[in-house]
Design a protein around this motif. Sequence first.
Motif, mmCIF file in Angstrom:
data_model
loop_
_atom_site.group_PDB
_atom_site.id
_atom_site.type_symbol
_atom_site.label_atom_id
_atom_site.label_comp_id
_atom_site.label_asym_id
_atom_site.label_seq_id
_atom_site.Cartn_x
_atom_site.Cartn_y
_atom_site.Cartn_z
ATOM 1 N N PHE A 36 -2.614 4.905 -2.026
ATOM 2 C CA PHE A 36 -2.224 3.736 -2.811
ATOM 3 C C PHE A 36 -3.418 3.049 -3.469
ATOM 4 C CE2 PHE A 36 1.413 3.669 0.338
ATOM 5 C CZ PHE A 36 2.326 4.180 -0.558
ATOM 6 N N ASP A 37 -4.536 3.010 -2.788
ATOM 7 C CA ASP A 37 -5.727 2.364 -3.335
ATOM 8 C C ASP A 37 -6.675 3.423 -3.884
ATOM 9 O OD1 ASP A 37 -4.854 -0.228 -2.508
ATOM 10 O OD2 ASP A 37 -5.458 0.290 -0.465
ATOM 11 N N SER A 38 -7.556 3.019 -4.776
ATOM 12 C CA SER A 38 -8.526 3.959 -5.342
ATOM 13 C C SER A 38 -9.414 4.504 -4.231
ATOM 14 C CB SER A 38 -9.384 3.265 -6.397
ATOM 15 O OG SER A 38 -8.579 2.801 -7.467
ATOM 16 N N PRO A 39 -9.386 5.811 -3.988
ATOM 17 C CA PRO A 39 -10.192 6.380 -2.907
ATOM 18 C C PRO A 39 -11.685 6.208 -3.185
ATOM 19 C CG PRO A 39 -8.499 7.919 -3.679
ATOM 20 C CD PRO A 39 -8.569 6.825 -4.671
ATOM 21 N N ARG A 40 -12.458 6.001 -2.136
ATOM 22 C CA ARG A 40 -13.911 5.843 -2.264
ATOM 23 C C ARG A 40 -14.617 6.941 -1.459
ATOM 24 N NH1 ARG A 40 -14.941 -0.676 -1.454
ATOM 25 N NH2 ARG A 40 -13.589 -1.391 -3.177
ATOM 26 N N GLU A 41 -15.501 7.635 -2.074
ATOM 27 C CA GLU A 41 -16.354 8.658 -1.461
ATOM 28 C C GLU A 41 -15.551 9.832 -0.928
ATOM 29 O OE1 GLU A 41 -19.840 9.344 1.892
ATOM 30 O OE2 GLU A 41 -19.010 7.340 1.632
ATOM 31 N N THR A 42 -14.820 9.638 0.174
ATOM 32 C CA THR A 42 -14.068 10.737 0.776
ATOM 33 C C THR A 42 -12.748 10.242 1.358
ATOM 34 O OG1 THR A 42 -15.318 10.402 2.820
ATOM 35 C CG2 THR A 42 -16.048 12.204 1.369
ATOM 36 N N ILE A 43 -11.849 11.187 1.542
ATOM 37 C CA ILE A 43 -10.550 10.912 2.169
ATOM 38 C C ILE A 43 -10.482 11.756 3.438
ATOM 39 C CG2 ILE A 43 -8.044 11.164 1.883
ATOM 40 C CD1 ILE A 43 -8.731 10.998 -1.209
ATOM 41 N N ALA A 44 -10.116 11.118 4.533
ATOM 42 C CA ALA A 44 -10.103 11.803 5.825
ATOM 43 C C ALA A 44 -8.705 12.307 6.161
ATOM 44 C CB ALA A 44 -10.586 10.865 6.923
#
Length: 423
Positions: free
Chosen positions: A346-354
């Motif tokens: 839902f939110d703009s991902p930052r750096e990485t997604i776990a």
Amino acid sequence: MPMQPWFSDAKLGIFIHYGIYAVDGVPESWSFYTGQVPHEQYMRQLDGFTASKYDPKAWAELFARVGAKYAVLTARHHDGVALWGTEQGDLNVVRHTPAGHDLVAGYADALREQGLKVGLYYSHSDWNHPDYASTVHTDPPNEEVAGNRYASAEPGKENSEAWARFLAYRNAQVGELVEHFRPDLLWFDGEWERSEEQWKLRELAEEILAGNPDTVLNARMLSYGDYATPEQGVPLQAPDGPWELCLTVNDSWGYQHHDNNQKSVRQLVRYFAETIGMGGNLLLDVGPKEDGTIPAEQVERLEGLGGWIAKHCGAVYGTVAGLPAGHHYGPSTLSADRRTLYLICFDSPRETIALRGLRTPVRRVSVVGSGTELGHEVIGGLGEVPGVQWIDAPKGADVDEYATVLAVELDGELDLYRGAGRD
């Protein structure tokens, strides 16, 4: 009967609360039941119900365009006003409103022309029928059900013959709906005012299925319903079996001119994603004006949600419930072959997604809609406890305005670790 397979893959349905209550913009049926407006004033709305711009083909085209697979129209609400020319009783829009014609037939035909399944809402209760308040619930759930004059008989004034007449009327009206319109789904309501035995729901279900054995029935047929129907809030735990969330675009079911509290497209996308991520459908409600037009603000919301669905249709249709809570910070869906996970952010991902607890190796990760491939790697893990799958965050144009979806293609069927880790 087994559940019809079309229902669980429909994902989006449109609920339409349309009736004389749109003339004054008052709460449907409830406004006279609770005393908000006098009964006589409520019923005078019959004189102002024109359906002058009612265009069921335009409705059906809109619903199909936004990705809905079925719709449910209030053929008869608790006020007893039927939208078709019923031969049971006299209270219908054909005989007693300027509209002057059957509104259900055109709706059913228009939906089928667009390949949509036809749903009809029907209330067991009828607060205008002279025989309805002739008995009382054997175990009333609250004082309102036990004491409201529109719903229940006064103590000592129960009339079993009148109640039998009412059931015959209800069964005959439902029979008309089944025979004339052959709905794919019957959405009942009002069940809380009597017990299952009083309603004689077994006999009603048998009659419906004898007329059309493929009819889907909602849970307000109690023991004879096929699926659950929570309202207005995504459940924290999915109901057992098939289900749908009934949700209004604003705060009202029918048209109320003062209700401008429309949910944003972003909020609707979130409701939708969370619902399908738990394996349910979203039945999203609109309230047409008395002339039959859907308010522009609600059309805008439907089209906004539909645009997001069209862009991410692979993550919507042909999927089942995704990951349990704790594996990904957001909802997800899973392809029917269990080889592709769709992660919704839902939110703009930052750096990485776990992505945690994933045992199956990942072949490829891409952004749904653009196809941009994303880097990914596993870090950590010990023995049977898998490491964390870290996925590079999408950037720029790959980030969706409402919710970004990543397709995680697996090298085999989904296999999750759900343990407590090493002692």
